[in-house]
Scaffold this motif. Structure first.
Motif, mmCIF file in Angstrom:
data_model
loop_
_atom_site.group_PDB
_atom_site.id
_atom_site.type_symbol
_atom_site.label_atom_id
_atom_site.label_comp_id
_atom_site.label_asym_id
_atom_site.label_seq_id
_atom_site.Cartn_x
_atom_site.Cartn_y
_atom_site.Cartn_z
ATOM 1 N N PRO A 216 0.833 -1.208 0.000
ATOM 2 C CA PRO A 216 0.000 0.000 0.000
ATOM 3 C C PRO A 216 0.868 1.258 0.000
ATOM 4 O O PRO A 216 1.867 1.345 0.724
ATOM 5 C CB PRO A 216 -0.801 -0.135 1.301
ATOM 6 C CG PRO A 216 -0.877 -1.604 1.542
ATOM 7 C CD PRO A 216 0.454 -2.140 1.083
ATOM 8 N N GLY A 217 0.515 2.202 -0.847
ATOM 9 C CA GLY A 217 1.298 3.415 -0.989
ATOM 10 C C GLY A 217 2.391 3.315 -2.027
ATOM 11 O O GLY A 217 3.012 4.324 -2.385
ATOM 12 N N GLU A 270 -4.673 4.219 -8.270
ATOM 13 C CA GLU A 270 -4.976 5.637 -8.402
ATOM 14 C C GLU A 270 -4.029 6.198 -9.460
ATOM 15 O O GLU A 270 -2.811 6.257 -9.245
ATOM 16 C CB GLU A 270 -4.767 6.359 -7.066
ATOM 17 C CG GLU A 270 -5.694 5.873 -5.959
ATOM 18 C CD GLU A 270 -5.357 6.494 -4.611
ATOM 19 O OE1 GLU A 270 -4.228 7.034 -4.467
ATOM 20 O OE2 GLU A 270 -6.203 6.435 -3.705
ATOM 21 N N ILE A 271 -4.558 6.552 -10.608
ATOM 22 C CA ILE A 271 -3.720 6.938 -11.740
ATOM 23 C C ILE A 271 -3.205 8.366 -11.557
ATOM 24 O O ILE A 271 -3.978 9.302 -11.346
ATOM 25 C CB ILE A 271 -4.497 6.826 -13.067
ATOM 26 C CG1 ILE A 271 -5.055 5.399 -13.230
ATOM 27 C CG2 ILE A 271 -3.587 7.187 -14.242
ATOM 28 C CD1 ILE A 271 -4.016 4.305 -13.220
ATOM 29 N N GLU A 272 -1.891 8.512 -11.644
ATOM 30 C CA GLU A 272 -1.265 9.832 -11.534
ATOM 31 C C GLU A 272 -0.804 10.363 -12.889
ATOM 32 O O GLU A 272 -0.676 11.572 -13.068
ATOM 33 C CB GLU A 272 -0.083 9.786 -10.562
ATOM 34 C CG GLU A 272 -0.502 9.464 -9.130
ATOM 35 C CD GLU A 272 0.570 9.807 -8.111
ATOM 36 O OE1 GLU A 272 1.689 10.233 -8.511
ATOM 37 O OE2 GLU A 272 0.297 9.629 -6.918
ATOM 38 N N ARG A 273 -0.560 9.453 -13.817
ATOM 39 C CA ARG A 273 -0.124 9.886 -15.143
ATOM 40 C C ARG A 273 -0.462 8.820 -16.166
ATOM 41 O O ARG A 273 -0.246 7.636 -15.930
ATOM 42 C CB ARG A 273 1.381 10.156 -15.150
ATOM 43 C CG ARG A 273 1.925 10.727 -16.457
ATOM 44 C CD ARG A 273 3.428 10.967 -16.335
ATOM 45 N NE ARG A 273 3.995 11.489 -17.576
ATOM 46 C CZ ARG A 273 5.290 11.671 -17.789
ATOM 47 N NH1 ARG A 273 6.171 11.373 -16.826
ATOM 48 N NH2 ARG A 273 5.737 12.144 -18.940
ATOM 49 N N ALA A 274 -1.006 9.231 -17.304
ATOM 50 C CA ALA A 274 -1.258 8.328 -18.423
ATOM 51 C C ALA A 274 -0.996 9.126 -19.691
ATOM 52 O O ALA A 274 -1.712 10.085 -19.997
ATOM 53 C CB ALA A 274 -2.691 7.811 -18.401
ATOM 54 N N GLN A 275 0.056 8.754 -20.422
ATOM 55 C CA GLN A 275 0.523 9.590 -21.521
ATOM 56 C C GLN A 275 1.252 8.753 -22.565
ATOM 57 O O GLN A 275 2.113 7.940 -22.220
ATOM 58 C CB GLN A 275 1.462 10.663 -20.960
ATOM 59 C CG GLN A 275 2.035 11.618 -21.974
ATOM 60 C CD GLN A 275 3.004 12.597 -21.317
ATOM 61 O OE1 GLN A 275 3.318 12.490 -20.129
ATOM 62 N NE2 GLN A 275 3.489 13.554 -22.082
ATOM 63 N N ASP A 276 0.910 8.961 -23.820
ATOM 64 C CA ASP A 276 1.654 8.355 -24.913
ATOM 65 C C ASP A 276 2.849 9.245 -25.204
ATOM 66 O O ASP A 276 2.693 10.345 -25.742
ATOM 67 C CB ASP A 276 0.770 8.211 -26.150
ATOM 68 C CG ASP A 276 1.522 7.636 -27.345
ATOM 69 O OD1 ASP A 276 2.669 7.169 -27.156
ATOM 70 O OD2 ASP A 276 0.968 7.652 -28.460
ATOM 71 N N GLY A 364 0.709 4.672 -11.567
ATOM 72 C CA GLY A 364 -0.365 4.607 -10.585
ATOM 73 C C GLY A 364 0.167 4.300 -9.189
ATOM 74 O O GLY A 364 1.289 3.837 -9.025
ATOM 75 N N ARG A 365 -0.682 4.556 -8.216
ATOM 76 C CA ARG A 365 -0.313 4.325 -6.822
ATOM 77 C C ARG A 365 -1.354 3.422 -6.179
ATOM 78 O O ARG A 365 -2.556 3.550 -6.423
ATOM 79 C CB ARG A 365 -0.263 5.660 -6.075
ATOM 80 C CG ARG A 365 0.191 5.588 -4.609
ATOM 81 C CD ARG A 365 0.373 7.003 -4.085
ATOM 82 N NE ARG A 365 0.809 7.033 -2.695
ATOM 83 C CZ ARG A 365 -0.019 7.168 -1.658
ATOM 84 N NH1 ARG A 365 -1.324 7.290 -1.851
ATOM 85 N NH2 ARG A 365 0.461 7.194 -0.424
#
Length: 369
Positions: A216-217, A270-276, A364-365
Protein backbone atom coordinates in the motif's frame (compact mmCIF):
# COMPACT_ATOMS: atom_id res chain seq x y z
CA UNK A 1 -0.92 -29.99 -38.99
CA UNK A 2 2.22 -30.25 -36.87
CA UNK A 3 1.97 -31.09 -33.19
CA UNK A 4 2.17 -28.21 -30.70
CA UNK A 5 5.50 -28.43 -28.86
CA UNK A 6 5.08 -27.11 -25.32
CA UNK A 7 8.07 -24.98 -24.21
CA UNK A 8 8.71 -26.73 -20.90
CA UNK A 9 11.85 -26.25 -18.76
CA UNK A 10 13.06 -29.64 -19.96
CA UNK A 11 12.61 -28.60 -23.57
CA UNK A 12 14.53 -25.38 -22.94
CA UNK A 13 17.51 -27.33 -21.61
CA UNK A 14 17.47 -29.63 -24.61
CA UNK A 15 16.86 -26.86 -27.16
CA UNK A 16 19.61 -24.55 -25.88
CA UNK A 17 22.13 -27.33 -25.38
CA UNK A 18 25.07 -25.00 -24.83
CA UNK A 19 24.56 -21.46 -23.55
CA UNK A 20 26.99 -19.12 -25.29
CA UNK A 21 27.96 -16.31 -22.93
CA UNK A 22 29.81 -13.86 -25.15
CA UNK A 23 28.34 -11.13 -27.39
CA UNK A 24 31.03 -11.12 -30.06
CA UNK A 25 30.35 -10.96 -33.78
CA UNK A 26 30.45 -14.75 -33.91
CA UNK A 27 28.08 -15.17 -30.95
CA UNK A 28 24.89 -15.49 -33.02
CA UNK A 29 26.46 -18.15 -35.24
CA UNK A 30 27.74 -20.04 -32.20
CA UNK A 31 24.32 -19.93 -30.56
CA UNK A 32 22.52 -21.16 -33.67
CA UNK A 33 25.12 -23.87 -34.19
CA UNK A 34 24.65 -25.28 -30.70
CA UNK A 35 20.83 -25.52 -30.80
CA UNK A 36 19.09 -28.87 -30.85
CA UNK A 37 18.16 -28.75 -34.52
CA UNK A 38 15.09 -30.99 -34.34
CA UNK A 39 13.60 -29.10 -31.40
CA UNK A 40 14.37 -25.74 -33.02
CA UNK A 41 12.54 -26.76 -36.18
CA UNK A 42 9.58 -28.08 -34.19
CA UNK A 43 9.49 -24.83 -32.21
CA UNK A 44 9.37 -22.79 -35.42
CA UNK A 45 6.50 -24.96 -36.66
CA UNK A 46 4.68 -24.53 -33.35
CA UNK A 47 4.99 -20.74 -33.44
CA UNK A 48 3.85 -20.44 -37.04
CA UNK A 49 0.71 -22.46 -36.30
CA UNK A 50 -0.65 -19.46 -34.43
CA UNK A 51 -0.40 -17.35 -37.59
CA UNK A 52 -0.57 -19.61 -40.62
CA UNK A 53 -3.31 -21.82 -42.03
CA UNK A 54 -4.16 -23.91 -38.97
CA UNK A 55 -6.86 -24.35 -36.36
CA UNK A 56 -4.84 -22.23 -33.90
CA UNK A 57 -4.74 -19.15 -36.13
CA UNK A 58 -7.31 -17.15 -34.15
CA UNK A 59 -7.45 -14.74 -31.22
CA UNK A 60 -9.04 -17.32 -28.93
CA UNK A 61 -6.21 -19.82 -29.35
CA UNK A 62 -3.53 -17.16 -29.00
CA UNK A 63 -5.20 -15.94 -25.79
CA UNK A 64 -5.79 -19.35 -24.20
CA UNK A 65 -2.29 -20.56 -25.17
CA UNK A 66 -0.48 -17.30 -24.46
CA UNK A 67 2.27 -19.04 -22.49
CA UNK A 68 3.02 -21.41 -25.37
CA UNK A 69 2.90 -18.56 -27.89
CA UNK A 70 5.14 -16.17 -25.95
CA UNK A 71 7.61 -18.73 -24.62
CA UNK A 72 8.08 -20.31 -28.03
CA UNK A 73 8.61 -16.89 -29.58
CA UNK A 74 11.35 -15.95 -27.12
CA UNK A 75 13.01 -19.35 -27.39
CA UNK A 76 13.43 -18.51 -31.06
CA UNK A 77 13.98 -14.74 -31.00
CA UNK A 78 16.14 -14.01 -27.95
CA UNK A 79 19.50 -14.66 -29.64
CA UNK A 80 18.55 -12.38 -32.53
CA UNK A 81 17.36 -9.68 -30.10
CA UNK A 82 20.68 -9.66 -28.27
CA UNK A 83 22.61 -9.67 -31.56
CA UNK A 84 20.65 -6.76 -33.05
CA UNK A 85 19.59 -4.70 -30.04
CA UNK A 86 21.50 -5.51 -26.85
CA UNK A 87 20.47 -6.52 -23.33
CA UNK A 88 17.42 -4.22 -22.96
CA UNK A 89 14.64 -5.28 -25.31
CA UNK A 90 12.76 -2.00 -25.65
CA UNK A 91 12.60 1.25 -27.58
CA UNK A 92 13.35 4.87 -26.64
CA UNK A 93 13.16 8.30 -28.20
CA UNK A 94 16.61 9.82 -28.72
CA UNK A 95 18.14 13.24 -28.54
CA UNK A 96 20.43 14.49 -31.28
CA UNK A 97 23.90 12.97 -30.85
CA UNK A 98 22.70 10.40 -28.33
CA UNK A 99 23.48 6.71 -28.86
CA UNK A 100 20.81 4.03 -28.73
CA UNK A 101 22.26 2.64 -25.51
CA UNK A 102 22.31 6.08 -23.89
CA UNK A 103 18.71 6.72 -24.89
CA UNK A 104 17.61 3.34 -23.56
CA UNK A 105 19.20 4.08 -20.18
CA UNK A 106 17.54 7.50 -20.04
CA UNK A 107 14.17 5.96 -20.96
CA UNK A 108 14.59 3.44 -18.14
CA UNK A 109 15.55 6.16 -15.66
CA UNK A 110 12.35 8.05 -16.50
CA UNK A 111 10.30 5.01 -15.52
CA UNK A 112 12.31 4.31 -12.36
CA UNK A 113 11.81 7.92 -11.27
CA UNK A 114 8.09 7.68 -12.03
CA UNK A 115 7.87 4.60 -9.79
CA UNK A 116 9.66 6.51 -6.99
CA UNK A 117 12.31 3.79 -6.74
CA UNK A 118 15.12 4.51 -4.29
CA UNK A 119 17.97 2.79 -2.50
CA UNK A 120 17.07 -0.16 -0.31
CA UNK A 121 13.68 -0.76 -1.89
CA UNK A 122 12.49 -4.18 -2.93
CA UNK A 123 11.37 -3.84 -6.55
CA UNK A 124 9.68 -6.15 -9.07
CA UNK A 125 10.43 -6.09 -12.81
CA UNK A 126 7.52 -7.83 -14.57
CA UNK A 127 8.59 -9.57 -17.78
CA UNK A 128 12.29 -8.84 -17.26
CA UNK A 129 13.74 -10.29 -20.48
CA UNK A 130 17.44 -11.01 -20.05
CA UNK A 131 17.58 -8.46 -17.23
CA UNK A 132 18.96 -5.34 -18.91
CA UNK A 133 16.53 -2.85 -17.27
CA UNK A 134 16.76 -4.64 -13.91
CA UNK A 135 20.55 -4.27 -13.89
CA UNK A 136 20.22 -0.60 -14.79
CA UNK A 137 17.68 -0.14 -12.00
CA UNK A 138 20.18 -1.58 -9.50
CA UNK A 139 22.92 0.75 -10.76
CA UNK A 140 20.72 3.85 -10.95
CA UNK A 141 18.65 3.53 -7.77
CA UNK A 142 20.46 1.14 -5.41
CA UNK A 143 17.31 -0.95 -5.05
CA UNK A 144 17.15 -4.74 -4.98
CA UNK A 145 15.35 -5.96 -8.10
CA UNK A 146 13.51 -9.23 -8.65
CA UNK A 147 13.00 -10.05 -12.31
CA UNK A 148 9.99 -12.22 -13.20
CA UNK A 149 9.98 -14.08 -16.49
CA UNK A 150 8.23 -17.19 -17.78
CA UNK A 151 10.96 -18.06 -20.29
CA UNK A 152 13.65 -20.40 -18.95
CA UNK A 153 16.27 -19.43 -21.52
CA UNK A 154 15.96 -15.72 -20.77
CA UNK A 155 16.13 -16.39 -17.03
CA UNK A 156 19.36 -18.32 -17.58
CA UNK A 157 20.83 -15.49 -19.64
CA UNK A 158 19.76 -12.90 -17.03
CA UNK A 159 21.58 -14.88 -14.35
CA UNK A 160 24.71 -15.02 -16.52
CA UNK A 161 24.67 -11.23 -16.88
CA UNK A 162 24.04 -10.75 -13.15
CA UNK A 163 27.22 -12.71 -12.41
CA UNK A 164 29.13 -10.83 -15.09
CA UNK A 165 28.09 -7.46 -13.64
CA UNK A 166 28.56 -8.61 -10.02
CA UNK A 167 24.93 -7.98 -9.15
CA UNK A 168 24.00 -11.38 -7.77
CA UNK A 169 23.50 -9.95 -4.28
CA UNK A 170 21.38 -7.09 -5.62
CA UNK A 171 19.05 -8.95 -7.95
CA UNK A 172 17.35 -12.26 -8.59
CA UNK A 173 15.59 -13.69 -11.62
CA UNK A 174 12.69 -16.07 -11.11
CA UNK A 175 10.55 -18.23 -13.35
CA UNK A 176 6.87 -17.39 -13.13
CA UNK A 177 3.67 -16.49 -14.97
CA UNK A 178 2.79 -12.80 -14.58
CA UNK A 179 -0.89 -13.74 -14.74
CA UNK A 180 -0.43 -15.77 -11.56
CA UNK A 181 2.62 -14.38 -9.78
CA UNK A 182 4.49 -16.62 -7.29
CA UNK A 183 4.58 -13.93 -4.60
CA UNK A 184 2.60 -13.10 -1.51
CA UNK A 185 0.50 -10.02 -0.88
CA UNK A 186 2.27 -6.67 -0.65
CA UNK A 187 5.84 -7.97 -1.05
CA UNK A 188 7.29 -5.13 -3.13
CA UNK A 189 7.86 -1.41 -2.60
CA UNK A 190 7.53 -0.66 -6.32
CA UNK A 191 6.55 -2.57 -9.46
CA UNK A 192 7.37 -1.75 -13.08
CA UNK A 193 7.14 -3.30 -16.54
CA UNK A 194 8.80 -2.23 -19.77
CA UNK A 195 7.11 -3.34 -23.00
CA UNK A 196 6.33 -6.76 -21.52
CA UNK A 197 2.72 -6.96 -20.34
CA UNK A 198 1.55 -6.63 -23.96
CA UNK A 199 1.92 -10.42 -24.01
CA UNK A 200 -0.91 -10.78 -21.47
CA UNK A 201 -4.22 -12.05 -22.85
CA UNK A 202 -6.10 -9.71 -20.46
CA UNK A 203 -4.38 -6.52 -19.30
CA UNK A 204 -6.65 -6.09 -16.28
CA UNK A 205 -5.55 -9.45 -14.91
CA UNK A 206 -1.82 -8.84 -15.11
CA UNK A 207 -2.23 -5.33 -13.67
CA UNK A 208 -4.30 -6.84 -10.86
CA UNK A 209 -1.42 -9.17 -10.07
CA UNK A 210 0.96 -6.22 -9.98
CA UNK A 211 -1.44 -4.43 -7.63
CA UNK A 212 -1.68 -7.49 -5.36
CA UNK A 213 2.08 -7.86 -4.80
CA UNK A 214 2.63 -4.11 -4.30
CA UNK A 215 2.68 -2.61 -0.82
CA UNK A 216 0.00 0.00 0.00
CA UNK A 217 1.30 3.41 -0.99
CA UNK A 218 3.69 1.89 -3.51
CA UNK A 219 3.94 2.90 -7.16
CA UNK A 220 3.27 1.01 -10.38
CA UNK A 221 4.84 2.30 -13.62
CA UNK A 222 4.71 0.72 -17.06
CA UNK A 223 5.51 1.33 -20.69
CA UNK A 224 2.76 -0.49 -22.59
CA UNK A 225 2.55 -1.48 -26.26
CA UNK A 226 -0.81 -0.18 -27.51
CA UNK A 227 -2.84 0.82 -30.52
CA UNK A 228 -3.54 4.56 -30.41
CA UNK A 229 -6.75 6.48 -31.03
CA UNK A 230 -5.61 6.91 -34.64
CA UNK A 231 -5.98 3.18 -35.22
CA UNK A 232 -9.07 2.44 -37.33
CA UNK A 233 -10.28 -1.15 -36.96
CA UNK A 234 -12.11 -0.83 -40.29
CA UNK A 235 -8.98 0.27 -42.15
CA UNK A 236 -7.39 -2.74 -43.88
CA UNK A 237 -3.93 -1.17 -43.87
CA UNK A 238 -4.16 -0.51 -40.14
CA UNK A 239 -5.28 -4.11 -39.63
CA UNK A 240 -2.30 -5.35 -41.67
CA UNK A 241 0.19 -3.37 -39.61
CA UNK A 242 -1.32 -4.48 -36.29
CA UNK A 243 -1.18 -8.09 -37.43
CA UNK A 244 2.47 -7.68 -38.56
CA UNK A 245 3.42 -6.35 -35.12
CA UNK A 246 1.53 -9.14 -33.34
CA UNK A 247 2.99 -11.89 -35.53
CA UNK A 248 6.49 -10.44 -35.52
CA UNK A 249 6.61 -9.91 -31.76
CA UNK A 250 4.76 -12.89 -30.27
CA UNK A 251 1.70 -10.90 -29.16
CA UNK A 252 -1.72 -12.53 -29.14
CA UNK A 253 -3.65 -9.27 -29.42
CA UNK A 254 -2.73 -5.60 -29.17
CA UNK A 255 -5.05 -3.48 -27.04
CA UNK A 256 -5.81 0.22 -27.24
CA UNK A 257 -4.47 2.89 -24.91
CA UNK A 258 -8.04 3.30 -23.62
CA UNK A 259 -8.25 -0.38 -22.72
CA UNK A 260 -4.87 -0.24 -20.97
CA UNK A 261 -5.78 2.81 -18.91
CA UNK A 262 -9.15 1.37 -17.89
CA UNK A 263 -7.46 -1.92 -16.98
CA UNK A 264 -5.10 -0.09 -14.61
CA UNK A 265 -8.04 1.71 -13.02
CA UNK A 266 -10.01 -1.54 -12.72
CA UNK A 267 -7.02 -3.17 -11.00
CA UNK A 268 -7.37 -0.56 -8.25
CA UNK A 269 -4.59 1.92 -8.99
CA UNK A 270 -4.98 5.64 -8.40
CA UNK A 271 -3.72 6.94 -11.74
CA UNK A 272 -1.26 9.83 -11.53
CA UNK A 273 -0.12 9.89 -15.14
CA UNK A 274 -1.26 8.33 -18.42
CA UNK A 275 0.52 9.59 -21.52
CA UNK A 276 1.65 8.35 -24.91
CA UNK A 277 5.23 9.62 -25.02
CA UNK A 278 6.09 7.92 -28.32
CA UNK A 279 4.94 10.67 -30.65
CA UNK A 280 5.81 13.81 -28.67
CA UNK A 281 8.76 15.57 -30.28
CA UNK A 282 10.48 17.98 -27.88
CA UNK A 283 13.96 19.15 -26.97
CA UNK A 284 15.93 16.14 -25.79
CA UNK A 285 13.60 13.70 -27.59
CA UNK A 286 13.91 14.88 -31.18
CA UNK A 287 14.48 11.47 -32.81
CA UNK A 288 11.60 9.02 -33.23
CA UNK A 289 11.64 5.78 -31.26
CA UNK A 290 11.58 3.67 -34.45
CA UNK A 291 14.55 5.42 -36.07
CA UNK A 292 16.98 2.66 -35.06
CA UNK A 293 14.82 0.17 -36.94
CA UNK A 294 14.81 2.51 -39.93
CA UNK A 295 18.45 3.55 -39.88
CA UNK A 296 19.19 3.80 -43.60
CA UNK A 297 21.12 1.82 -46.16
CA UNK A 298 24.22 1.37 -44.03
CA UNK A 299 25.13 2.12 -40.42
CA UNK A 300 28.67 2.07 -39.07
CA UNK A 301 27.82 2.74 -35.39
CA UNK A 302 28.87 -0.78 -34.42
CA UNK A 303 27.83 -4.38 -34.94
CA UNK A 304 24.27 -3.83 -33.74
CA UNK A 305 23.86 -0.65 -35.80
CA UNK A 306 25.10 -2.46 -38.89
CA UNK A 307 22.73 -5.36 -38.21
CA UNK A 308 19.75 -2.98 -38.21
CA UNK A 309 20.68 -1.20 -41.46
CA UNK A 310 19.27 -2.24 -44.84
CA UNK A 311 22.57 -3.75 -45.94
CA UNK A 312 22.97 -5.35 -42.51
CA UNK A 313 19.54 -6.93 -42.79
CA UNK A 314 20.35 -8.34 -46.22
CA UNK A 315 23.70 -9.60 -44.95
CA UNK A 316 22.12 -11.27 -41.90
CA UNK A 317 19.29 -12.80 -43.95
CA UNK A 318 21.68 -14.22 -46.54
CA UNK A 319 24.07 -15.45 -43.87
CA UNK A 320 21.23 -17.22 -42.07
CA UNK A 321 20.12 -18.82 -45.35
CA UNK A 322 23.63 -20.13 -45.96
CA UNK A 323 23.98 -21.37 -42.37
CA UNK A 324 20.66 -23.19 -42.63
CA UNK A 325 21.49 -24.66 -46.05
CA UNK A 326 24.82 -26.10 -44.90
CA UNK A 327 23.29 -27.45 -41.69
CA UNK A 328 24.95 -25.14 -39.17
CA UNK A 329 21.71 -23.37 -38.31
CA UNK A 330 18.57 -25.49 -37.75
CA UNK A 331 15.88 -25.71 -40.40
CA UNK A 332 13.38 -22.93 -39.81
CA UNK A 333 15.95 -20.30 -38.78
CA UNK A 334 15.25 -18.37 -42.00
CA UNK A 335 11.58 -18.25 -40.97
CA UNK A 336 12.58 -16.77 -37.61
CA UNK A 337 14.60 -14.06 -39.36
CA UNK A 338 11.66 -13.37 -41.68
CA UNK A 339 9.31 -13.03 -38.69
CA UNK A 340 11.65 -10.47 -37.11
CA UNK A 341 11.84 -8.50 -40.37
CA UNK A 342 8.03 -8.53 -40.45
CA UNK A 343 8.08 -7.12 -36.93
CA UNK A 344 10.55 -4.36 -37.77
CA UNK A 345 8.65 -3.27 -40.88
CA UNK A 346 5.31 -3.29 -39.04
CA UNK A 347 6.71 -1.31 -36.13
CA UNK A 348 8.28 1.35 -38.36
CA UNK A 349 5.17 1.76 -40.51
CA UNK A 350 2.87 1.67 -37.49
CA UNK A 351 5.03 4.25 -35.75
CA UNK A 352 5.13 6.58 -38.73
CA UNK A 353 1.35 6.33 -39.08
CA UNK A 354 1.06 6.96 -35.32
CA UNK A 355 -1.41 4.10 -34.94
CA UNK A 356 0.90 2.23 -32.57
CA UNK A 357 2.92 3.17 -29.50
CA UNK A 358 5.47 1.07 -27.60
CA UNK A 359 5.57 3.56 -24.73
CA UNK A 360 2.15 4.36 -23.37
CA UNK A 361 3.22 5.45 -19.91
CA UNK A 362 0.91 4.66 -17.00
CA UNK A 363 1.88 5.60 -13.46
CA UNK A 364 -0.36 4.61 -10.58
CA UNK A 365 -0.31 4.33 -6.82
CA UNK A 366 -1.81 1.63 -4.63
CA UNK A 367 -4.00 3.33 -2.02
CA UNK A 368 -2.87 3.23 1.59
CA UNK A 369 -6.27 1.91 2.66
Amino acid sequence: MSKILEPTPELSKQLHEKVVEDQSASSLVNRLRTKNKDLQTQSVNTYQQFWNDSANNNEESRASMYKTLTNTYYNLATDFYEYGWGESFHFARKSIGESLRESIKRHEHTLFDAARISSGMKVLDVGCGVGGPARECVRYTGAHVTGLNNNDYQIERAQIYARKHEQVEHSQFLKGDFMDMPFGEAEFDAVYAIEATCHAPVLRDVYTQMYRVLKPGGYFAIYEWCLTDKFDADNSEHQRLARAIEHGDGIGKLFSTRVALQAAKDAGFEIERAQDIAHETQVGNEIAWYKDLDCGVINFSGLQGFARSQIGRVFTSNAVKVLEKVGIAPKGTVQVQDVLVTAADGLVEGGKAEIFTPMYLIVGRKPLN
